[in-house]
Design an enzyme around this catalytic site. Structure first.
Site, PDB file in Angstrom:
ATOM      1  N   PRO A   2       0.746  -1.270   0.079  1.00 46.58           N
ATOM      2  CA  PRO A   2      -0.099   0.098   0.153  1.00 46.58           C
ATOM      3  C   PRO A   2       0.925   1.248  -0.132  1.00 46.58           C
ATOM      4  O   PRO A   2       2.022   1.217   0.620  1.00 46.58           O
ATOM      5  CB  PRO A   2      -0.882  -0.192   1.364  1.00 46.58           C
ATOM      6  CG  PRO A   2      -0.292  -1.179   2.215  1.00 46.58           C
ATOM      7  CD  PRO A   2       0.724  -2.126   1.116  1.00 46.58           C
ATOM      8  N   GLU A   3       0.359   2.278  -0.553  1.00 48.56           N
ATOM      9  CA  GLU A   3       1.218   3.524  -0.723  1.00 48.56           C
ATOM     10  C   GLU A   3       0.531   4.637   0.294  1.00 48.56           C
ATOM     11  O   GLU A   3      -0.455   4.350   0.894  1.00 48.56           O
ATOM     12  CB  GLU A   3       1.253   3.941  -2.164  1.00 48.56           C
ATOM     13  CG  GLU A   3       1.664   2.990  -2.949  1.00 48.56           C
ATOM     14  CD  GLU A   3       2.354   3.495  -4.312  1.00 48.56           C
ATOM     15  OE1 GLU A   3       2.603   4.787  -4.481  1.00 48.56           O
ATOM     16  OE2 GLU A   3       2.613   2.922  -5.099  1.00 48.56           O
ATOM     17  N   LYS A  55       3.924   5.585   4.892  1.00 47.91           N
ATOM     18  CA  LYS A  55       3.315   4.117   5.052  1.00 47.91           C
ATOM     19  C   LYS A  55       3.114   3.481   6.385  1.00 47.91           C
ATOM     20  O   LYS A  55       2.860   2.354   6.668  1.00 47.91           O
ATOM     21  CB  LYS A  55       4.226   3.220   4.172  1.00 47.91           C
ATOM     22  CG  LYS A  55       4.214   3.728   2.724  1.00 47.91           C
ATOM     23  CD  LYS A  55       5.043   2.682   1.994  1.00 47.91           C
ATOM     24  CE  LYS A  55       5.206   3.525   0.639  1.00 47.91           C
ATOM     25  NZ  LYS A  55       6.380   2.772  -0.076  1.00 47.91           N
ATOM     26  N   CYS A 249       1.155   5.313 -25.286  1.00 47.41           N
ATOM     27  CA  CYS A 249       0.892   6.248 -24.294  1.00 47.41           C
ATOM     28  C   CYS A 249      -0.284   7.318 -24.685  1.00 47.41           C
ATOM     29  O   CYS A 249      -0.661   7.275 -25.741  1.00 47.41           O
ATOM     30  CB  CYS A 249       2.165   7.416 -24.760  1.00 47.41           C
ATOM     31  SG  CYS A 249       2.133   8.931 -23.812  1.00 47.41           S
ATOM     32  N   CYS A 252       1.045  10.597 -26.503  1.00 45.02           N
ATOM     33  CA  CYS A 252       1.554  10.742 -27.884  1.00 45.02           C
ATOM     34  C   CYS A 252       1.264   9.535 -28.630  1.00 45.02           C
ATOM     35  O   CYS A 252       1.957   9.395 -29.718  1.00 45.02           O
ATOM     36  CB  CYS A 252       3.088  11.017 -27.699  1.00 45.02           C
ATOM     37  SG  CYS A 252       4.039   9.603 -26.988  1.00 45.02           S
ATOM     38  N   CYS A 271       7.349   6.928 -20.723  1.00 45.38           N
ATOM     39  CA  CYS A 271       7.181   7.139 -22.177  1.00 45.38           C
ATOM     40  C   CYS A 271       8.327   7.888 -22.583  1.00 45.38           C
ATOM     41  O   CYS A 271       8.491   8.848 -22.215  1.00 45.38           O
ATOM     42  CB  CYS A 271       5.836   7.946 -22.396  1.00 45.38           C
ATOM     43  SG  CYS A 271       6.028   8.307 -24.335  1.00 45.38           S
ATOM     44  N   CYS A 274       7.655  11.397 -24.589  1.00 47.39           N
ATOM     45  CA  CYS A 274       7.030  12.385 -23.228  1.00 47.39           C
ATOM     46  C   CYS A 274       7.776  12.768 -22.378  1.00 47.39           C
ATOM     47  O   CYS A 274       7.855  13.521 -21.623  1.00 47.39           O
ATOM     48  CB  CYS A 274       5.572  11.958 -22.692  1.00 47.39           C
ATOM     49  SG  CYS A 274       4.261  11.998 -23.956  1.00 47.39           S
TER      50      CYS A 274
HETATM   51 ZN   LIG Z   1       4.198   9.891 -24.843  1.00 41.71          ZN
END
Ligand SMILES: [Zn+2]
Length: 285
Positions: A2-3, A55, A249, A252, A271, A274
């Site tokens: 868990p975050e 956490k 993505c 893009c 990506c 990007c």
């Molecule tokens: Zn991208």
């Protein structure tokens, strides 16, 4: 694992069930906790408040001590009404804290410790409130300085350091880099202060969006709120890049890449179009 957003929501729910109410009972399978309860007599004390620190989840008792738990991969807290059927077997129960209205059960909580009054500030590993992205005391400018102090490390690894930015986990790490156009493998030294501040702001924004009252269990960074009504089988469906290797993505169309990164070998998604590598920042290996 868990975050920070999950722990924050758990702390909020536990706070609503427990805070301000006299404790009626406490049980645990951990001898250290039962010994503490024998000495401190939690029954009769009240829960003052429940908070998350990265956490970690902290339950503060009116006697001045606090119960600190960390879920790692397996643990969870549930809240039940008296007599309600538990969703996990009793064998998984590690901690029970109850009042006249609710029973809070910690299932398979792997790390639990009692912090006596004054011990919290020097408890190893438990971040200060000002380090926690979701805490009101969070100081974004100080966080940027902490990131910038790790010049020789790759930015995505630094975002995971809980003593730099408590609460950010591996999913948010990739998402923060994507929304700020930062290549996750870029060394901090190649980023200027404004890029780092943008990453901190994105961390705050993305985590905060996942602790709204109607936030579900799944992390959402992409696609607004539509998934909140359904349980997506594909965890990447609500995310920009995490879990989406080879898929186009969302900005893009370039296929999303995936690579193992850092000393802890954590998976990273990005990506390449990007999130280009800036001049002067070479990829290792
Ligand atoms: Zn991208």
């Amino acid at each position: 694992m868990p975050e920070g957003d999950t722990i924050f929501r758990t702390a909020r729910a536990l706070g609503r069930a427990l805070a301000g109410k006299p404790i009626a009972g406490f049980r645990s399978t951990y001898p250290m906790l039962t010994r503490f309860n024998d000495d401190a007599q939690l029954a009769g004390q009240t829960v003052e408040r429940v908070e998350s620190r990265g956490k970690w989840l902290l339950i503060h008792f009116s006697g001045g001590a606090a119960l600190a738990t960390h879920m790692l991969m397996s643990g969870s807290w549930h809240i039940y009404r008296p007599g309600e059927r538990w969703q996990q077997p009793r064998a998984n129960m590690r901690i029970v804290l109850e009042n006249s209205e609710y029973i809070a059960v910690g299932f398979r909580v792997p790390v639990a410790k009692i912090l006596k009054p004054g011990e919290l500030t020097r408890a190893v590993g438990i971040p200060a409130a000002a380090l926690d992205v979701l805490n009101d005391e969070f100081d974004a400018e100080a966080a940027a300085r902490r990131v910038l102090a790790h010049q020789d490390e790759e930015i995505a690894d630094v975002l995971l350091h809980q003593e730099v930015l408590a609460g950010v986990g591996n999913v948010f790490k990739s998402e923060i880099c994507f929304v700020t156009g930062i290549n996750p493998f870029c060394k901090v030294a190649a980023l200027d202060g404004d890029r780092v501040r943008a990453a901190i702001a994105a961390a705050q924004r993305l985590l905060a969006a996942n602790v709204l009252e109607d936030s579900g269990e799944t992390i959402v960074t992409y696609g607004g709120r539509k998934r909140r009504t359904t349980h997506e089988a594909d965890p990447g469906a609500s995310l920009w890049v995490y879990g989406r290797e080879g898929e186009p993505c969302r900005r893009c169309g370039e296929p999303i890449h995936r690579r193992i990164q850092g000393p802890d070998a954590r998976v990273t998604f990005w990506c390449p179009r990007c999130q280009p590598m800036p001049d002067g920042c070479e990829v290792d290996g």
